[in-house]
Enzyme design. Structure first.
Site, PDB file in Angstrom:
ATOM      1  N   GLY A 193      26.182  44.507  73.722  1.00 34.03           N
ATOM      2  CA  GLY A 193      26.057  44.069  72.381  1.00 34.03           C
ATOM      3  C   GLY A 193      26.105  42.468  72.264  1.00 34.03           C
ATOM      4  O   GLY A 193      26.025  41.723  73.453  1.00 34.03           O
ATOM      5  N   ALA A 202      30.906  35.959  68.066  1.00 30.21           N
ATOM      6  CA  ALA A 202      29.388  35.741  68.055  1.00 30.21           C
ATOM      7  C   ALA A 202      29.140  36.455  66.598  1.00 30.21           C
ATOM      8  O   ALA A 202      29.660  37.541  66.200  1.00 30.21           O
ATOM      9  CB  ALA A 202      28.864  36.677  69.208  1.00 30.21           C
ATOM     10  N   SER A 227      34.772  41.142  62.276  1.00 28.91           N
ATOM     11  CA  SER A 227      33.880  42.165  62.797  1.00 28.91           C
ATOM     12  C   SER A 227      33.856  43.512  62.188  1.00 28.91           C
ATOM     13  O   SER A 227      32.876  44.099  62.225  1.00 28.91           O
ATOM     14  CB  SER A 227      34.441  42.461  64.122  1.00 28.91           C
ATOM     15  OG  SER A 227      35.689  42.744  64.253  1.00 28.91           O
ATOM     16  N   ASN A 235      38.710  44.753  70.715  1.00 26.41           N
ATOM     17  CA  ASN A 235      39.607  44.725  69.687  1.00 26.41           C
ATOM     18  C   ASN A 235      40.592  45.984  69.831  1.00 26.41           C
ATOM     19  O   ASN A 235      39.912  46.967  69.986  1.00 26.41           O
ATOM     20  CB  ASN A 235      39.188  44.701  68.437  1.00 26.41           C
ATOM     21  CG  ASN A 235      38.534  42.960  68.059  1.00 26.41           C
ATOM     22  OD1 ASN A 235      39.271  42.043  68.487  1.00 26.41           O
ATOM     23  ND2 ASN A 235      38.067  42.784  66.834  1.00 26.41           N
ATOM     24  N   LYS A 261      47.077  39.949  69.020  1.00 23.66           N
ATOM     25  CA  LYS A 261      45.503  40.031  68.472  1.00 23.66           C
ATOM     26  C   LYS A 261      45.549  41.211  67.531  1.00 23.66           C
ATOM     27  O   LYS A 261      44.939  41.499  66.274  1.00 23.66           O
ATOM     28  CB  LYS A 261      44.756  40.190  69.633  1.00 23.66           C
ATOM     29  CG  LYS A 261      43.144  40.096  69.315  1.00 23.66           C
ATOM     30  CD  LYS A 261      42.652  39.122  68.703  1.00 23.66           C
ATOM     31  CE  LYS A 261      41.389  39.003  67.806  1.00 23.66           C
ATOM     32  NZ  LYS A 261      40.225  39.432  68.592  1.00 23.66           N
ATOM     33  N   ASN A 316      37.087  35.526  56.025  1.00 23.70           N
ATOM     34  CA  ASN A 316      38.368  35.554  56.335  1.00 23.70           C
ATOM     35  C   ASN A 316      39.095  34.544  55.467  1.00 23.70           C
ATOM     36  O   ASN A 316      40.432  34.734  55.173  1.00 23.70           O
ATOM     37  CB  ASN A 316      38.483  35.191  57.966  1.00 23.70           C
ATOM     38  CG  ASN A 316      37.940  36.041  58.739  1.00 23.70           C
ATOM     39  OD1 ASN A 316      37.531  37.192  58.379  1.00 23.70           O
ATOM     40  ND2 ASN A 316      37.892  35.990  59.938  1.00 23.70           N
TER      41      ASN A 316
HETATM   42  O1  KPL Z   1      38.791  39.142  65.720  1.00 30.70           O
HETATM   43  C1  KPL Z   1      38.569  38.972  64.649  1.00 30.70           C
HETATM   44  C2  KPL Z   1      37.492  40.056  64.087  1.00 30.70           C
HETATM   45  O2  KPL Z   1      36.743  39.589  63.423  1.00 30.70           O
HETATM   46  O3  KPL Z   1      37.349  41.054  64.432  1.00 30.70           O
HETATM   47  C3  KPL Z   1      39.188  37.937  63.762  1.00 30.70           C
HETATM   48  C4  KPL Z   1      40.341  37.296  64.741  1.00 30.70           C
HETATM   49  C5  KPL Z   1      39.734  38.739  62.499  1.00 30.70           C
HETATM   50  C6  KPL Z   1      38.271  36.862  63.411  1.00 30.70           C
HETATM   51  O4  KPL Z   1      37.490  37.206  62.695  1.00 30.70           O
END
Ligand code: KPL
Length: 297
Positions: free
Chosen positions: A9, A122, A244, A98, A176, A194
């Protein structure tokens, strides 16, 4: 070094191109087996890299000295367990996604597992991947034995800076996770960038209070006030981003909610804590996923 990147990806393509440019031998590994994977990336410097790399080559996999996993959290354990028998027992597996919860799912694995947290951003523009924001990648061990792989940070840093080794990477991962637990589902609820979340200070405060309480019980050094400050900082520094999870919802893809808010709720439950605001947002995101056109999931 021979490196297999599992998941081609946006993040996977950026790593493939960056590692290749540093002279490493790379291959991609795709869920639907193919002989080549295409990379079409616009780097931070504005350079376009269009290349085809070897993919799904079992011999290359068995000789790899690193398996870099850039899949979404919910794809990780099944894909890694499928590849594990073909990997050398000593081949480190670096998870870069994440959310949390995959380590528990992979606890029986023989190979050393490293965990990473990245702030590189990205986005997709059609079939092209645009590396929109530079970031920092923290990597570290998940057990005392995996600490011997600290040299990987230097190697990865040369390809896609900054990469730093952290013996206590769990604290970076929790931080995170907390940021994602606030920003991602709230951005889905309000369908906004955001930065626009700054208008929802009260909800953000309640979320931070719940998350800080769970983190403290899990032995993480944090406080409601410091978490709120970190979250507000990220909201401002990524103001123009579409997070994301909202990108996934808009494209009707499965989100990482189970490994983000779902993980916090599961840990809270195990600790006898209640997290009503997180549970409400979890339901909002799950409902949206359930309402997708079934064909497209
Ligand atoms: O990690 C991110 C995501 O988009 O998953 C953040 C920190 C919220 C930045 O957009």
């Amino acid at each position: 070094m021979k490196i297999t990147v599992l998941g081609c990806g946006a993040l996977g393509q950026i790593w493939l191109a960056a590692l290749d440019q540093q002279g490493h031998e790379v291959q991609g590994w795709l869920r639907v087996p193919q002989s080549y994977c295409s990379v079409d990336v616009v780097t931070l410097a504005g350079q376009t890299i269009g290349k085809r790399y070897l993919a799904n080559d079992a011999a290359f996999l068995s000789e790899s000295s690193l398996l870099l996993v850039t899949l979404k959290a919910w794809q990780v354990s099944e894909a890694v367990k499928n590849l594990q028998p073909a990997l050398r027992g000593s081949c480190p597996i670096l998870l870069l996604h994440n959310g949390m919860g995959t380590l528990e799912e992979l606890s029986a694995l023989q190979q050393p597992i490293l965990r990473g947290v990245t702030t590189h951003a990205a986005k997709r523009d059609g079939s092209r991947v645009i590396h929109v924001a530079s970031g920092v990648t923290h990597i570290g061990p998940t057990s005392p034995e995996t600490a011997e792989f600290s040299g990987l940070a230097e190697m990865l840093h040369h390809a896609l800076p900054d990469v730093a080794w952290h013996n206590n990477v769990a604290s970076a991962a929790w931080q995170k996770l907390a940021i994602n637990c606030v920003i991602n589902p709230l951005a889905v609820l309000y369908d906004c960038t955001n930065g626009e979340l700054a208008n929802y200070g009260d909800e953000i405060t309640v979320l931070c209070d719940e998350i800080a309480m769970v983190m403290e019980r899990e032995g993480q050094h944090t406080s409601k006030a410091s978490l709120l400050a970190v979250v507000m900082d990220v909201i401002h520094s990524t103001a123009a981003n579409t997070c994301s999870m909202l990108q996934d919802i808009r494209a009707e893809r499965r989100t990482e909610i189970e490994y983000i808010t779902g993980y916090i709720i599961r840990r809270a439950r195990a600790q006898g804590l209640s997290t009503p605001q997180n549970s409400r947002l979890y339901e909002v995101v799950k409902r949206k996923e359930q309402n997708y056109d079934r064909e497209r999931i």
